[in-house]
Every structure is written in structure tokens, then in C-alpha cells.
Design a protein around this motif. Structure first.
Motif, PDB file in Angstrom:
ATOM      1  N   THR A   1       0.754  -1.579  -0.027  1.00 37.01           N
ATOM      2  CA  THR A   1      -0.246  -0.146  -0.468  1.00 37.01           C
ATOM      3  C   THR A   1       0.447   1.310   0.177  1.00 37.01           C
ATOM      4  OG1 THR A   1      -1.787  -0.961   1.007  1.00 37.01           O
ATOM      5  CG2 THR A   1      -0.894   1.204   1.583  1.00 37.01           C
TER       6      THR A   1
ATOM      7  N   TYR B   1      -7.966   3.428   4.290  1.00 41.13           N
ATOM      8  CA  TYR B   1      -6.751   4.821   4.531  1.00 41.13           C
ATOM      9  C   TYR B   1      -6.679   5.349   3.190  1.00 41.13           C
ATOM     10  CZ  TYR B   1      -4.949   0.387   7.027  1.00 41.13           C
ATOM     11  OH  TYR B   1      -4.996  -0.364   7.941  1.00 41.13           O
TER      12      TYR B   1
ATOM     13  N   TYR C   1      -8.227  -7.469   8.152  1.00 39.87           N
ATOM     14  CA  TYR C   1      -9.262  -7.320   7.172  1.00 39.87           C
ATOM     15  C   TYR C   1     -10.403  -7.571   6.612  1.00 39.87           C
ATOM     16  CZ  TYR C   1      -5.252  -3.679   6.457  1.00 39.87           C
ATOM     17  OH  TYR C   1      -4.419  -3.091   6.895  1.00 39.87           O
TER      18      TYR C   1
ATOM     19  N   TYR D   1      -1.860 -11.398  13.779  1.00 38.41           N
ATOM     20  CA  TYR D   1      -0.656  -9.963  14.116  1.00 38.41           C
ATOM     21  C   TYR D   1      -0.561  -8.975  14.138  1.00 38.41           C
ATOM     22  CZ  TYR D   1       1.394  -9.616   9.599  1.00 38.41           C
ATOM     23  OH  TYR D   1       1.422  -8.872   8.244  1.00 38.41           O
TER      24      TYR D   1
ATOM     25  N   PHE E   1       4.834  -9.865   8.272  1.00 39.11           N
ATOM     26  CA  PHE E   1       5.809  -9.008   8.677  1.00 39.11           C
ATOM     27  C   PHE E   1       7.300  -9.608   8.720  1.00 39.11           C
ATOM     28  CE2 PHE E   1       4.329  -4.161   7.184  1.00 39.11           C
ATOM     29  CZ  PHE E   1       3.065  -4.723   7.327  1.00 39.11           C
TER      30      PHE E   1
HETATM   31  C1  8K6 Z   1      -2.486  -2.441   4.015  1.00 39.54           C
HETATM   32  C2  8K6 Z   1      -1.780  -1.897   5.237  1.00 39.54           C
HETATM   33  C3  8K6 Z   1      -1.192  -0.569   4.932  1.00 39.54           C
HETATM   34  C4  8K6 Z   1      -0.747  -0.247   5.733  1.00 39.54           C
HETATM   35  C5  8K6 Z   1       1.248  -0.041   5.650  1.00 39.54           C
HETATM   36  C6  8K6 Z   1       1.414   0.718   6.989  1.00 39.54           C
HETATM   37  C7  8K6 Z   1       3.196  -0.702   7.090  1.00 39.54           C
HETATM   38  C8  8K6 Z   1       4.381  -0.103   8.182  1.00 39.54           C
HETATM   39  C9  8K6 Z   1       4.286  -1.440   8.243  1.00 39.54           C
HETATM   40  C10 8K6 Z   1       4.491  -1.217  10.067  1.00 39.54           C
HETATM   41  C11 8K6 Z   1       4.518  -2.544  10.082  1.00 39.54           C
HETATM   42  C12 8K6 Z   1       3.803  -3.073  11.226  1.00 39.54           C
HETATM   43  C13 8K6 Z   1       3.326  -4.941  11.429  1.00 39.54           C
HETATM   44  C14 8K6 Z   1       3.438  -4.878  12.723  1.00 39.54           C
HETATM   45  C15 8K6 Z   1       4.138  -5.852  12.982  1.00 39.54           C
HETATM   46  C16 8K6 Z   1       3.883  -6.819  14.489  1.00 39.54           C
HETATM   47  C17 8K6 Z   1       4.440  -8.165  14.752  1.00 39.54           C
HETATM   48  C18 8K6 Z   1       4.129  -9.051  15.564  1.00 39.54           C
END
Ligand code: 8K6
Ligand code: FNR
Length: 347
Positions: free
Chosen positions: A27, A68, A179, A232, A265
Motif C-alpha cells: 500500500t 487509508y 481485514y 498479528y 511481516f
Molecule cells: C495495508 C496497510 C497499509 C498500511 C501499511 C503500513 C505498514 C507499515 C509497517 C508497519 C508494520 C506493522 C506490523 C506489525 C507487526 C507486528 C509483529 C508482531
């Protein structure tokens, strides 16, 4: 050592990928205000056409799926035409591209679609606010009625057809990361007591209805699916979720999808109720092509494929930092390290 990434991979009789490195869905919030892809997005994707398969950033199937700012859509003629410019450019450069179909469910916000309700499996809100928009507090969703569910399934199928019309080689259904589809698959968000809740079969029903409606419309050979059996992101874990995926994944194995994709992730994350990592769990209960992802390098991903942990490797953040990721890995070039400030711009 990395040679196994650079051999072709046959997904099925329709699609063969030129290599095993996929661009993960990312995204970027860069569509225009009508949620139409821009020329900068065309150029961004075209630069990455040497990936075995590009999976588009998550793309909403209808207005109330938006959570978003400036995430693209696939429900208006202008959006379909805009995506066609992207897929033409990717194809011209020899690439292949799937559209990731998205409805954020309870992570949607009416701010983005002119007010109204937010739909989910049950009236269980996610805590917090829209990222970087702290005034937008997540709302308590309306549990989807049976009519709402019928319409959602129909809208997913229509978006899949729109994706084919826009020149995509197929679609990836976004059933991961907390989602809408995932909200039916986890006890945290699904408290229903009708035919869409409580038992593994019933909790899997919405996901399977979406899969079946889309494969009927565009073919299983052009349909992939992303799932997060381990909660998660936007979701709280519940050990009872294991039984839902123990039912769902063998059902999906019967459907001959193009692939199943892990939604995670960091694939070193261990889930006690899955008995290990998300990819190891999915490998143990799903028989078709599995796409691994989550903080891999080309080296660790290649080793995981060699060890038969999954079949294809998706790369996310390193692809944001390196448009020429595939060429650099192939030729031993030096990779630029990803940092979050790179999200401000499409390079
Ligand atoms: C599809 C979503 C759009 C926003 C994306 C933003 C992503 C940024 C990265 C943030 C990562 C957060 C993941 C949480 C990981 C937790 C691990 C236990
Ligand atoms: C993501 N991810 C993601 N996943 C998804 O299914 N649809 C999406 O639209 C997005 N968007 C997105 C944006 C950004 C900025 C990031 C960092 C991640 C998750 C992504 O596809 C992938 O699973 C993770 O980034 C882990 O892989 P890497 O980055 O460690 O290779």
C-alpha cells in the motif's frame, strides 16, 4: 546458491512465472482523489516488471472498503482504465501482474467514503485510529446481514472481473492482515451465531464464498489468496482460530488456486497455537503452491525454498527501496536498505 530463484515456475497451464521472486503487495496511498492510479504509479510498477509476478498494492472493491487515504479502487470505469495503463506498461516490459482485492471491513473509516456504516462480521471494534490520522477513531462496525454478505460476495466477483478487464493476469484475494475476510476467520472479530460464525466450517464460509464466486468468474488458475492464520495486525490471537484454518486450508487445497500467500511481516514470528511460524503451519496443511514472505533476504528466501518451506518468495520493503531489486540480486549489485521515510515517494 541463489540460482533456484531464477528458474521459471509453472503456476498452472495458464501461467508460468519467469522467476520465483514476487513483488509483495505494498500500500502506497498515492492514487488520485478518485482512487485512480497515476502516471507515477505506472512508472513505479513498470520499473519492477522483471519480478516473476507483481502483486498490486491492496485495491478496494467498493467505497466502504477504504481505510487509508488515496488507496486505489477497481470499481469505476476511470479506475479500470487507469489500471489498464499500469498493466500495459508492465506487460510491455515483459512482466506479469495480479491485482490484490481488498475490503478493510472494521478497519474502514467513513471519513473516506462520505459517511455511513462500517461493516464487519460482528460489532467488535478495532482499537485506535487510522495511521497518521489521529482524529479518525475506528468505529464499532455493523455486523453484516445476510443480504450484506451476498452483496459483498457479488462485489468481490465484480472487482475480479474488472481486474481482468483492466488487463491484470489474475487477482490475489486479500484475506489476511485483519481485514474483512480475515475478520470472519478469527474469534476476536467473529462472534456471530448464524451460519457464518462459531464453528470452523461456518467461520470459513464467507472466505470460501468469495473464493468460489471469483474462481467461477475468472478461473481458479488466475486466482490467488493471502491469509494470516496467525493474528498479528489489527487482530487479537485466540487459540481456537487454529481449528478454523485446519478446516479452511484443506478446503482450499481442493480448489486448485494459482497460489496461497502467507500474510505476515516477519516469518520468524512464532505462533504457539500454530506450532511455529505461519509459513510452516500453512505448508503442513495446504498442498498447493505456497508463497513465503516476511523479512526475508534473497539469501534466506532462497535457502527456505531449497529446504522446501515454500515455493515462491515475495519481497516487500526491499522492493520499495530498490526498483531494480531482481537485477541487483541476480548480478550481485548492492541493495539500498529500506527506511520508512521512503514511503513518502514512489521511486
Ligand atoms: C495495508 C496497510 C497499509 C498500511 C501499511 C503500513 C505498514 C507499515 C509497517 C508497519 C508494520 C506493522 C506490523 C506489525 C507487526 C507486528 C509483529 C508482531
Ligand atoms: C505492506 N504489506 C501489505 N500486505 C498486503 O497484503 N497488502 C498491502 O497492501 C500491504 N501494504 C503494505 C505496505 C507497506 C508500506 C508495508 C511495509 C507492508 C505487507 C507486505 O506485503 C509484506 O508482507 C511485508 O512487508 C513483509 O515483507 P518484507 O517487507 O519483509 O519483504
Amino acid at each position: 546458491m541463489l540460482a533456484n530463484l531464477f528458474t521459471p515456475y509453472k503456476l498452472n497451464d495458464t501461467l508460468t512465472l519467469s522467476n520465483k521472486i514476487l513483488m509483495a503487495p505494498l500500500t502506497r496511498c498515492m492514487a488520485d482523489d478518485d482512487l485512480v492510479p497515476t502516471q507515477k504509479m505506472v512508472d513505479y510498477y513498470a520499473r519492477r516488471a522483471d519480478a516473476g509476478l507483481i502483486i498490486s498494492e491492496a485495491t478496494i472493491i467498493r467505497p466502504d472498503g477504504q481505510g487509508y487515504p488515496n488507496t486505489p479502487g477497481l470499481f469505476t470505469p476511470a479506475q479500470i482504465n487507469g489500471w489498464h495503463v499500469v498493466t500495459d506498461a508492465v506487460h510491455k516490459n515483459g512482466g506479469k501482474m495480479f491485482a490484490q482485492l481488498w475490503h478493510t471491513g472494521r478497519v474502514a473509516h467513513p471519513h473516506f467514503f462520505g459517511g455511513g456504516e462500517v461493516l464487519s462480521a460482528s460489532a467488535q471494534a478495532v482499537e485506535g485510529t487510522v495511521p497518521r490520522m489521529r482524529e479518525l477513531v475506528y468505529q464499532t462496525p455493523k455486523p453484516a446481514t445476510l443480504d450484506d454478505i451476498k452483496q459483498l460476495v457479488a462485489d468481490y466477483a465484480q472487482a475480479a472481473e474488472n481486474a481482468i478487464e483492466a488487463g491484470f493476469d489474475g487477482v490475489e484475494i486479500h484475506g489476511a492482515n485483519g481485514y474483512l475476510i480475515d475478520q470472519f476467520l478469527h474469534h476476536d472479530s467473529n462472534r456471530r451465531d448464524d451460519e457464518y460464525g462459531q464453528t470452523p466450517e461456518k467461520m470459513s464460509r464467507f472466505a470460501l464464498e468469495v473464493v468460489d464466486a471469483i474462481t467461477t468468474r475468472i478461473g481458479a488458475d488466475r486466482t490467488g489468496l493471502r491469509l494470516s492464520p496467525g493474528a498479528y495486525f489489527n487482530m487479537a490471537a485466540d487459540p481456537r482460530d487454529r481449528a478454523v484454518f485446519d478446516y479452511l486450508l484443506p478446503e482450499l487445497s481442493k480448489r486448485n488456486l494459482a497460489y496461497l500467500h502467507v500474510g505476515i511481516f516477519d516469518d520468524s514470528t512464532q505462533f504457539d497455537y500454530l506450532g511455529g511460524s505461519a509459513s510452516a503451519y500453512m505448508r503442513s496443511v495446504y498442498t498447493g503452491t505456497l508463497v513465503g514472505v516476511g523479512s526475508y533476504t534473497a539469501e534466506t528466501g532462497s535457502a527456505a525454498i531449497e529446504a522446501n518451506k515454500f515455493d515462491l518468495l515475495a519481497i516487500g520493503r526491499p522492493f520499495i527501496a530498490n526498483p531494480d531489486y531482481v537485477a541487483k540480486v541476480r548480478d550481485g549489485g548492492e541493495l539500498v536498505t529500506y527506511t520508512d521515510n521512503m514511503l513518502a515517494e514512489l521511486i
